[in-house]
Design an enzyme around this catalytic site. Structure first.
Site, PDB file in Angstrom:
ATOM      1  N   ASP A  43      -4.183  -0.204  -5.059  1.00 64.92           N
ATOM      2  CA  ASP A  43      -2.789   0.062  -4.711  1.00 64.92           C
ATOM      3  C   ASP A  43      -1.931  -1.198  -4.675  1.00 64.92           C
ATOM      4  O   ASP A  43      -0.708  -1.115  -4.579  1.00 64.92           O
ATOM      5  CB  ASP A  43      -2.679   0.818  -3.380  1.00 64.92           C
ATOM      6  CG  ASP A  43      -3.362   0.104  -2.227  1.00 64.92           C
ATOM      7  OD1 ASP A  43      -3.958  -0.970  -2.444  1.00 64.92           O
ATOM      8  OD2 ASP A  43      -3.306   0.615  -1.094  1.00 64.92           O
ATOM      9  N   ASN A  44      -2.534  -2.371  -4.709  1.00 60.68           N
ATOM     10  CA  ASN A  44      -1.764  -3.624  -4.814  1.00 60.68           C
ATOM     11  C   ASN A  44      -2.723  -4.751  -5.174  1.00 60.68           C
ATOM     12  O   ASN A  44      -3.949  -4.580  -5.168  1.00 60.68           O
ATOM     13  CB  ASN A  44      -1.029  -3.965  -3.508  1.00 60.68           C
ATOM     14  CG  ASN A  44      -1.865  -3.872  -2.262  1.00 60.68           C
ATOM     15  OD1 ASN A  44      -1.641  -3.020  -1.417  1.00 60.68           O
ATOM     16  ND2 ASN A  44      -2.848  -4.757  -2.127  1.00 60.68           N
TER      17      ASN A  44
ATOM     18  N   HIS B 203      -1.854   7.036   4.361  1.00 59.57           N
ATOM     19  CA  HIS B 203      -0.784   6.048   4.462  1.00 59.57           C
ATOM     20  C   HIS B 203       0.582   6.512   3.992  1.00 59.57           C
ATOM     21  O   HIS B 203       1.444   5.709   3.624  1.00 59.57           O
ATOM     22  CB  HIS B 203      -1.171   4.759   3.718  1.00 59.57           C
ATOM     23  CG  HIS B 203      -0.931   3.544   4.553  1.00 59.57           C
ATOM     24  ND1 HIS B 203      -1.030   2.259   4.071  1.00 59.57           N
ATOM     25  CD2 HIS B 203      -0.590   3.415   5.850  1.00 59.57           C
ATOM     26  CE1 HIS B 203      -0.770   1.399   5.029  1.00 59.57           C
ATOM     27  NE2 HIS B 203      -0.500   2.082   6.124  1.00 59.57           N
TER      28      HIS B 203
ATOM     29  N   CYS C 265       0.780  -1.232   0.000  1.00 60.48           N
ATOM     30  CA  CYS C 265       0.000   0.000   0.000  1.00 60.48           C
ATOM     31  C   CYS C 265       0.814   1.286   0.000  1.00 60.48           C
ATOM     32  O   CYS C 265       0.741   2.084  -0.935  1.00 60.48           O
ATOM     33  CB  CYS C 265      -0.965  -0.021   1.176  1.00 60.48           C
ATOM     34  SG  CYS C 265      -0.271  -0.753   2.673  1.00 60.48           S
TER      35      CYS C 265
END
Length: 486
Positions: free
Chosen positions: A216-217, A70, A7
């Site tokens: 994001d992943n 994050h 992330c």
């Protein structure tokens, strides 16, 4: 593709248009370890990086982040101090509940100040019920209404985290899917995205608004029924197989983007940085390498962009690269040396010489796949074949040039013979050269920002905690090197 199988680094890449190895969102505490901004991480996105919302201000865009940030939870790293005009969400994952003694519950912010914490003020019950996604949706609708009324161009970064474990959904979706709590959360995200698109239509600004949906992943396949499924792609989140970085990419702009079109152009989350600036009429920074490409000609004209490599990094190591149809693995590591579930990150799938508990160095003879024909990375191309040698003749100089460019900065680790007492930081087994220009280090090889941890930097007393009577005692500082298992 995203820029990292985790992330924080991929979000840093989106905001900067640069690989994590350049913007510093990686760790050198151990070889090829994934790292992210957990509560005890000291660092955050560097002030020397130029972030997308800051650059869009040049064209008078108003910006808002809703959901998970994050990229740093200490005050100087929070979104409103890093270019966003507004923020409603959390600086970290919604892990918990915690006891607020050994570890604080994660705060939620409205702009510069916290307004409560997950699990206590913004509840998620043990069955995975929560109204938080609907709050995030309401924030998005209000922001769009306000900017439309004011006649402002706007940038909305809507990044809810209900699909991240522990998953949650609102009562109206709870128990509605056949996929359990995770499926319920996906249904709700689909609903919310639909509501946002309908809002644009209702305001008659849909034909002047570019929307992009991605992740994001790759899916967290190790969570089994409580996590994502990466379909035919090998493994998932944390890994540099296709399942770790290959994610959905859906572009929407009525009247500008033809519906139902599928392109095989290789794209990366960093391209959203450069493409967004292009649409806003803002030039990307000229004083540093930018890895994202402008995909405007592809999205709006159907023209293919020049071939470009896709880099698969795990921490400080380039694990693999894709060039055209071919992907070469220079290092292989599935993760979890002691794995009771047997290749948990790969949904239990073991492939000889392809998945491994231990780090395998294949730099002398990379493991090669034709990803176009074999997206699941099941069938290695023999290193004795003409196909292998033809592909590697193209890939090898691209990799060599990339490593040369990335390592040209002065932020490299020094060997033990180069370290001295002046350079060596206390408690570290390596040191970083301080004898060259700081800016050069930032733009070429970013200094690792995810090395240092300290229990005292957790979310004990965030800005605004006094106003909601929710400040917690800050423990004594205990700086350590962060430990990253995989």
């Amino acid at each position: 593709y995203t820029a990292n199988p985790l992330c924080s680094p991929s979000r840093a890449a989106l905001m900067t248009g640069r690989l994590p190895i350049r913007n510093g969102f990686y760790s050198t505490n151990a070889h090829a370890r994934n790292a992210y901004v957990r509560q005890d991480v000291v660092g955050g996105i560097s002030e020397h990086e130029q972030l997308l919302p800051t650059l869009l201000r040049e064209a008078n865009y108003k910006s808002k982040l809703i959901g998970k940030w994050h990229l740093g939870h200490n005050e100087e790293f929070l979104p409103c101090n890093r270019g966003f005009d507004e923020f409603f969400g959390s600086p970290n994952n919604h892990f918990g509940p915690f006891d607020d003694v050994t570890m604080p519950n994660i705060p939620l912010y409205k702009n510069e100040k916290m307004v409560g914490r997950y699990f206590t003020n913004f509840t998620i019950d043990k069955q995975g019920r929560s109204n938080i996604s609907q709050i995030f949706l309401d924030e998005a609708m209000s922001f769009i209404d306000a900017q439309n009324s004011a006649g402002n161009p706007f940038f909305l970064y809507w990044t809810p985290d209900a699909n991240h474990g522990p998953s949650y959904s609102s009562p109206m979706f709870h128990g509605k899917s056949i996929r359990g709590i995770y499926g319920d959360s996906v249904m709700e995200m689909d609903y919310c995205v639909g509501k946002i698109l309908q809002k644009l239509k209702d305001l008659s600004i849909d034909k002047n608004t570019f929307v992009f949906f991605t992740s994001d992943n790759g899916g967290a396949s190790y969570l089994r029924e409580n996590g994502g499924n990466n379909g035919p792609f090998l493994c998932g989140k944390f890994t540099t197989y296709e399942g770790g970085l290959r994610v959905p990419g859906i572009a929407w702009w009525p009247g500008k983007i033809q519906p139902g079109v599928v392109t095989h152009q290789l794209g990366n989350i960093m391209d959203l940085f450069t493409t967004s600036l292009s649409l806003a009429g803002v030039d990307p920074p000229q004083d540093r390498p930018i890895d994202g490409l402008d995909l405007s000609s592809l999205l709006f004209g159907g023209l293919s962009v020049l071939d470009r490599p896709i880099w698969y990094y795990r921490g400080n190591e380039m694990m693999a690269v894709r060039v055209g149809d071919y992907k070469a693995h220079y290092w292989i590591w599935t993760g979890f040396a002691k794995d009771p579930y047997k290749f948990t990150l790969c949904s239990g799938l073991y492939l000889e010489d392809v998945t491994s508990y231990h780090q395998l160095n294949h730099t002398a003879s990379p493991v090669l796949f034709n990803i176009n024909k074999d997206p699941g990375e099941r069938y290695m191309i023999s290193n004795n074949s003409d196909e292998y040698h033809a592909a590697m003749r193209i890939i090898t100089p691209i990799v060599e040039q990339h490593k040369k460019n990335v390592n040209a900065g002065s932020g490299r680790e020094l060997s033990s013979t180069e370290c001295d007492e002046e350079n060596l930081e206390e408690g570290k087994t390596s040191c970083v050269s301080q004898g060259h220009d700081h800016f050069t280090k930032q733009v070429l090889l970013g200094n690792p920002l995810l090395n240092n941890c300290d229990v005292s930097v957790q979310n004990w007393s965030p800005p605004g905690c006094e106003e909601v009577n929710y400040c917690l005692p800050v423990p004594e500082s205990k700086p350590v090197l962060c430990s990253w298992d995989f």
